[in-house]
Design an enzyme around this catalytic site. Structure first.
Site, short mmCIF file in Angstrom:
data_model
loop_
_atom_site.label_atom_id
_atom_site.label_comp_id
_atom_site.label_asym_id
_atom_site.label_seq_id
_atom_site.Cartn_x
_atom_site.Cartn_y
_atom_site.Cartn_z
N GLU A 44 0.83 -1.20 0.00
CA GLU A 44 0.00 0.00 0.00
C GLU A 44 0.87 1.25 0.00
O GLU A 44 1.64 1.48 0.94
CB GLU A 44 -0.90 -0.02 1.23
CG GLU A 44 -1.73 1.23 1.43
CD GLU A 44 -2.44 1.24 2.78
OE1 GLU A 44 -2.78 2.33 3.27
OE2 GLU A 44 -2.64 0.15 3.37
N ARG A 48 0.70 10.50 1.51
CA ARG A 48 0.97 11.41 2.63
C ARG A 48 1.99 12.48 2.30
O ARG A 48 2.25 13.34 3.14
CB ARG A 48 1.45 10.61 3.84
CG ARG A 48 0.43 9.62 4.37
CD ARG A 48 0.97 8.86 5.55
NE ARG A 48 0.02 7.86 6.05
CZ ARG A 48 0.29 6.98 7.01
NH1 ARG A 48 1.49 6.98 7.57
NH2 ARG A 48 -0.62 6.12 7.39
N LYS A 136 -10.88 -1.79 6.94
CA LYS A 136 -9.72 -1.46 7.75
C LYS A 136 -10.19 -1.13 9.17
O LYS A 136 -11.29 -0.59 9.36
CB LYS A 136 -9.02 -0.24 7.13
CG LYS A 136 -7.80 0.27 7.87
CD LYS A 136 -7.21 1.46 7.11
CE LYS A 136 -5.97 2.01 7.78
NZ LYS A 136 -5.35 3.10 7.00
#
Length: 219
Positions: A44, A48, A136
């Site tokens: 993943e 950010r 998640k």
């Protein structure tokens, strides 16, 4: 085999999803190769920092060079626009820190596996109502950790969880021992200082350690 089936098969073999936090395409590719050599195929790329989308795109485009079996996803997807952008760039799954209906609807319409973040029973129930069966669990350690996951799994027996946040080699086995956990995500596998130093052998070592822990927990 559908993309969802491919991801499920890969996570069954190695139920750990490392987070690749890089805005440099070459660095991201080298990191991906090191993780794959260590046995972690589902990776993943988190959005950010500037350049993260380009880094993810490079990983997706260079799958053949990185290694067979690599599955590239995008994480920290906050908006529908980002979801569309990462899909266009080659993301094979999407992960969000929270539950946003429009992202879920878009991904389901596109046949793109999506794992929205949940932390409460209400959020899990909402995800279930939207048609999801895997989410998640974030931030795992702050949202109640293993005890919370046990409680949620007892109520939502059809749901599977991917805890992320506060997970490390020290507690990975505790999460993976839970039947409702399909995989754990974490950044401990890609320490910034190690990546910055170009020590990709260390990254491979961390990945191999995680795979060994996962196998022991599941056995």
């Amino acid at each position: 085999m559908s993309q969802a089936d491919s991801i499920s098969a890969a996570l069954a073999a190695a139920p750990v999803v490392p987070l690749v936090d890089s805005g440099d395409p070459d660095q991201a590719v080298a990191t991906a190769r090191a993780l794959l050599e260590g046995g972690l195929a589902v990776q993943e790329v988190v959005l950010r920092r500037p350049g993260a989308l380009d880094a993810m795109r490079s990983m997706a485009q260079r799958r053949a060079d990185i290694g067979e079996g690599l599955i590239v996803g995008a994480g920290t997807v906050l908006t529908l626009e980002q979801a569309k952008a990462v899909h266009k760039a080659g993301a094979e799954f999407i992960v969000s820190p929270g539950l946003l209906d429009e992202i879920v609807h878009y991904c389901m319409d596109e046949g793109l596996p999506v794992f929205p973040g949940t932390a409460t029973a209400s959020e899990v129930q909402r995800a279930h109502a939207l048609g999801l069966r895997a989410v998640k669990f974030f931030p795992a350690s702050l949202a109640g950790g293993v005890p919370m996951l046990k409680a949620l799994s007892s109520v939502f027996s059809a749901m599977r969880f991917m805890p992320t946040g506060g997970i490390s080699a020290a507690n990975l086995h505790e999460y993976l021992a839970l039947p409702g956990v399909i995989a754990c995500g974490g950044s401990w596998l890609t320490p910034r200082e190690v990546i910055a130093a170009g020590d990709y052998d260390a990254v491979t070592g961390l990945a191999r350690e995680a795979v060994a822990i996962a196998r022991a927990a599941r056995d």
